[in-house]
Design a protein around this motif. Structure first.
Motif, PDB file in Angstrom:
ATOM      1  N   PRO A 113       0.807  -1.225   0.000  1.00 56.66           N
ATOM      2  CA  PRO A 113       0.000   0.000   0.000  1.00 56.66           C
ATOM      3  C   PRO A 113       0.840   1.274   0.000  1.00 56.66           C
ATOM      4  CG  PRO A 113      -0.005  -0.987   2.181  1.00 56.66           C
ATOM      5  CD  PRO A 113       0.759  -1.924   1.301  1.00 56.66           C
ATOM      6  N   PHE A 114       2.130   1.147  -0.189  1.00 57.32           N
ATOM      7  CA  PHE A 114       3.036   2.291  -0.234  1.00 57.32           C
ATOM      8  C   PHE A 114       4.221   1.896  -1.107  1.00 57.32           C
ATOM      9  CE2 PHE A 114       3.766  -0.307   3.494  1.00 57.32           C
ATOM     10  CZ  PHE A 114       5.089  -0.662   3.356  1.00 57.32           C
ATOM     11  N   PHE A 115       4.998   2.886  -1.530  1.00 56.44           N
ATOM     12  CA  PHE A 115       6.147   2.619  -2.388  1.00 56.44           C
ATOM     13  C   PHE A 115       7.387   2.364  -1.550  1.00 56.44           C
ATOM     14  CE2 PHE A 115       9.934   4.208  -4.661  1.00 56.44           C
ATOM     15  CZ  PHE A 115       9.923   3.335  -5.737  1.00 56.44           C
ATOM     16  N   GLU A 116       8.027   1.245  -1.776  1.00 52.83           N
ATOM     17  CA  GLU A 116       9.302   0.925  -1.137  1.00 52.83           C
ATOM     18  C   GLU A 116      10.069  -0.011  -2.070  1.00 52.83           C
ATOM     19  OE1 GLU A 116      12.550   0.854   1.170  1.00 52.83           O
ATOM     20  OE2 GLU A 116      10.802   2.140   1.473  1.00 52.83           O
ATOM     21  N   PRO A 117      11.213   0.430  -2.582  1.00 48.25           N
ATOM     22  CA  PRO A 117      11.968  -0.403  -3.517  1.00 48.25           C
ATOM     23  C   PRO A 117      12.274  -1.782  -2.938  1.00 48.25           C
ATOM     24  CG  PRO A 117      12.866   1.822  -3.459  1.00 48.25           C
ATOM     25  CD  PRO A 117      11.843   1.743  -2.360  1.00 48.25           C
ATOM     26  N   GLY A 118      12.022  -2.805  -3.736  1.00 52.66           N
ATOM     27  CA  GLY A 118      12.326  -4.180  -3.337  1.00 52.66           C
ATOM     28  C   GLY A 118      11.217  -4.887  -2.599  1.00 52.66           C
ATOM     29  N   LEU A 119      10.247  -4.138  -2.046  1.00 51.58           N
ATOM     30  CA  LEU A 119       9.188  -4.784  -1.278  1.00 51.58           C
ATOM     31  C   LEU A 119       8.253  -5.622  -2.147  1.00 51.58           C
ATOM     32  CD1 LEU A 119       7.766  -5.357   1.360  1.00 51.58           C
ATOM     33  CD2 LEU A 119       6.552  -3.171   1.144  1.00 51.58           C
ATOM     34  N   PRO A 120       7.806  -5.146  -3.306  1.00 49.51           N
ATOM     35  CA  PRO A 120       6.913  -5.995  -4.114  1.00 49.51           C
ATOM     36  C   PRO A 120       7.543  -7.343  -4.440  1.00 49.51           C
ATOM     37  CG  PRO A 120       6.909  -3.751  -4.962  1.00 49.51           C
ATOM     38  CD  PRO A 120       8.006  -3.817  -3.932  1.00 49.51           C
ATOM     39  N   GLU A 121       8.839  -7.335  -4.692  1.00 54.11           N
ATOM     40  CA  GLU A 121       9.518  -8.575  -5.066  1.00 54.11           C
ATOM     41  C   GLU A 121       9.551  -9.579  -3.911  1.00 54.11           C
ATOM     42  OE1 GLU A 121      10.718  -5.369  -7.814  1.00 54.11           O
ATOM     43  OE2 GLU A 121      10.604  -5.523  -5.634  1.00 54.11           O
ATOM     44  N   ILE A 122       9.933  -9.138  -2.710  1.00 57.48           N
ATOM     45  CA  ILE A 122      10.007 -10.109  -1.611  1.00 57.48           C
ATOM     46  C   ILE A 122       8.607 -10.469  -1.113  1.00 57.48           C
ATOM     47  CG2 ILE A 122      12.324  -9.401  -0.916  1.00 57.48           C
ATOM     48  CD1 ILE A 122      10.985  -8.163   1.625  1.00 57.48           C
ATOM     49  N   LEU A 123       7.658  -9.559  -1.265  1.00 53.10           N
ATOM     50  CA  LEU A 123       6.276  -9.860  -0.890  1.00 53.10           C
ATOM     51  C   LEU A 123       5.737 -10.985  -1.769  1.00 53.10           C
ATOM     52  CD1 LEU A 123       3.938  -8.933   0.964  1.00 53.10           C
ATOM     53  CD2 LEU A 123       3.270  -7.336  -0.844  1.00 53.10           C
ATOM     54  N   THR A 124       5.934 -10.851  -3.075  1.00 51.72           N
ATOM     55  CA  THR A 124       5.473 -11.876  -4.018  1.00 51.72           C
ATOM     56  C   THR A 124       6.207 -13.195  -3.797  1.00 51.72           C
ATOM     57  OG1 THR A 124       4.981 -10.177  -5.665  1.00 51.72           O
ATOM     58  CG2 THR A 124       5.216 -12.430  -6.462  1.00 51.72           C
ATOM     59  N   SER A 125       7.507 -13.111  -3.600  1.00 50.12           N
ATOM     60  CA  SER A 125       8.319 -14.315  -3.402  1.00 50.12           C
ATOM     61  C   SER A 125       7.914 -15.063  -2.145  1.00 50.12           C
ATOM     62  CB  SER A 125       9.795 -13.915  -3.329  1.00 50.12           C
ATOM     63  OG  SER A 125      10.597 -15.005  -2.942  1.00 50.12           O
ATOM     64  N   ALA A 126       7.736 -14.331  -1.047  1.00 52.40           N
ATOM     65  CA  ALA A 126       7.400 -14.975   0.229  1.00 52.40           C
ATOM     66  C   ALA A 126       6.008 -15.581   0.196  1.00 52.40           C
ATOM     67  CB  ALA A 126       7.511 -13.965   1.362  1.00 52.40           C
ATOM     68  N   MET A 127       5.075 -14.885  -0.430  1.00 50.15           N
ATOM     69  CA  MET A 127       3.709 -15.418  -0.487  1.00 50.15           C
ATOM     70  C   MET A 127       3.638 -16.657  -1.371  1.00 50.15           C
ATOM     71  SD  MET A 127       1.345 -11.993  -0.415  1.00 50.15           S
ATOM     72  CE  MET A 127      -0.131 -12.954  -0.133  1.00 50.15           C
TER      73      MET A 127
END
Length: 435
Positions: free
Chosen positions: A45-59
């Motif tokens: 829900p906010f911009f943070e470099p690298g977060l979308p990638e680890i979020l997708t990977s972990a899920m």
């Protein structure tokens, strides 16, 4: 290890995703259903470099899930509390409402041997009080305090590979520290130092670090104020004193000052807490740190008004930057957004742009005009103000930009531009603390 993270805002969402990426089984809990739905869909829900990638990977591994149901923390051994401590309305003190609510919501679901781990930035003395609350519940759980040291824009890196780990534990409690060693085993194996201490020291580490950084930034901005009346160059001054390894060059960048959701409110809360403890004089200098910081915003406004001439009304000002720092969409206490709002209040036709923070800015200040295009922002401007040092702004070709504006005047609120190159392209260039 099974872990729960209570609060899935900036700190909690990053922590939950990073812990799952490191191999733990994590559930993130938040009362905001819309936020949880976004995270469960793999969308921060906010911009943070690298977060979308680890979020997708972990899920994708099944090790990370999100819920609004606090009962889902059952079975977790470690419960991280990562909720906000905003500045209290009408006061400089921290608002502990969300931390207290998170602890009380956990109590019915704790079991013998569980560890509640505070990560929120709190007034010193809070952990001892909360430890008593947990002990009185009869759950058999204990409290540890593990402050965060995240930098927005680098939060994923700082969580996965921290520069230090601090554990505040009760006297004689070796179990909590050993379990946290298991949680952070990857970082510790790579050489991250660990400091095991008491609650009060762990709480003070975070606010003391922020107070020091804020002081260093305001110090160089105070030197910029002197430089401006003596024709000295604060950037060269910072380079020269930065060679002294007792001082260091980092955080000695004069400009429009600091902002965001941490430094401003943390130094104010620290001051308020010191006054409650009867030691307000010990950190009284932080009030001047805050004042210097706010003065630099006004200085940028004053320079812009002077550049526009005697009439500001309806002159177009192009504002480059809205987030409080690059690589973030955070506009909380943002100097950049504050400058834009002040100029609009004086009657200027302000058009602002930012790679990530336009929507957050629009939600707070719909009276401003926004554009996603740097070209459209610059077109026809009577003055340009750089207030967030995004790389794409620092790399603007001054010759190209001169062909778009009405008047080639730029105020460099971050001292990020090559003054000689901009002047050679016909611009009237003004930095902060630079001749």
């Amino acid at each position: 290890m099974k872990i729960s993270v209570i609060g899935c805002g900036y700190l909690g969402a990053v922590h939950a995703a990073a812990m799952a990426e490191l191999g733990h089984d994590v559930v993130g809990i938040d009362v905001d259903a819309a936020k949880i739905a976004q995270l469960a869909d793999g969308r921060p829900p906010f911009f943070e470099p690298g977060l979308p990638e680890i979020l997708t990977s972990a899920m994708a591994t099944g090790r990370l899930r999100f819920s609004t149901d606090i009962a889902e923390v059952r079975g977790s051994r470690v419960h991280f509390v990562a909720v906000g401590t905003p500045q209290r309305d009408g006061s400089n003190a921290a608002d502990m409402t969300y931390v207290d609510a998170a602890i009380h919501s956990l109590l019915p679901h704790l079991s013998e041997g569980d560890i509640v781990v505070g990560k929120s930035t709190v007034p010193v003395g809070s952990a001892a009080r909360l430890a008593d609350v947990i002990a009185a519940s009869g759950s058999g759980a204990v409290l540890a305090w593990n402050p965060e040291f995240l930098r927005e824009g680098f939060a994923v890196l700082d969580t996965m590979t921290p520069d230090r780990l601090v554990y505040g534990v009760a006297a004689g409690d070796e179990t909590a520290a050993s379990i946290l060693d298991e949680v952070y085993a990857t970082a510790i194996a790579s050489g991250t130092p660990v400091v095991v201490t008491d609650y009060a020291t762990a709480e003070l580490v975070k606010v003391a670090a922020n107070a020091f950084l804020a002081t260093k930034i305001s110090f160089i901005n105070a030197m910029a104020e002197i430089a401006e009346v003596t024709a000295a160059d604060v950037t060269q001054l910072a380079d020269a004193i930065g060679f002294d390894n007792r001082i260091g060059r980092r955080f000695l960048n004069a400009g429009v000052g600091f902002g965001g959701g941490c430094l401003p409110k943390d130094i104010r809360a620290f001051t308020a807490r010191a006054e409650e403890l009867g030691r307000g004089e010990s950190v009284a200098f932080l009030k001047e740190v805050d004042n210097i910081n706010l003065r630099r915003r006004q200085r940028v406004v004053d320079l812009t008004v002077a550049a526009l001439g005697p009439v500001v009304n309806e002159k177009k000002v192009a504002v480059l930057g809205l987030a409080f720092k690059p690589h973030s969409d955070d506009v909380r206490d943002s100097p950049a957004l504050d400058v834009a709002v002040q100029l609009r209040g004086l009657g200027a036709d302000v058009v602002a742009t930012d790679p990530q923070a336009i929507e957050n800015s629009r939600a707070r200040h719909p009276q401003l005009s926004y554009s996603a295009s740097v070209e459209e922002t610059l077109r026809g401007a009577d003055a340009v103000v750089l207030v967030t040092e995004w790389p794409e702004f620092a790399e603007i070709d001054p010759v190209w930009a001169a062909g778009l504006v009405r008047t080639s005047v730029i105020i460099d609120g971050r001292n990020k531009l090559d003054a000689a190159a901009w002047r050679a392209a016909g611009w009237t260039y003004q930095g902060l603390g630079r001749p």
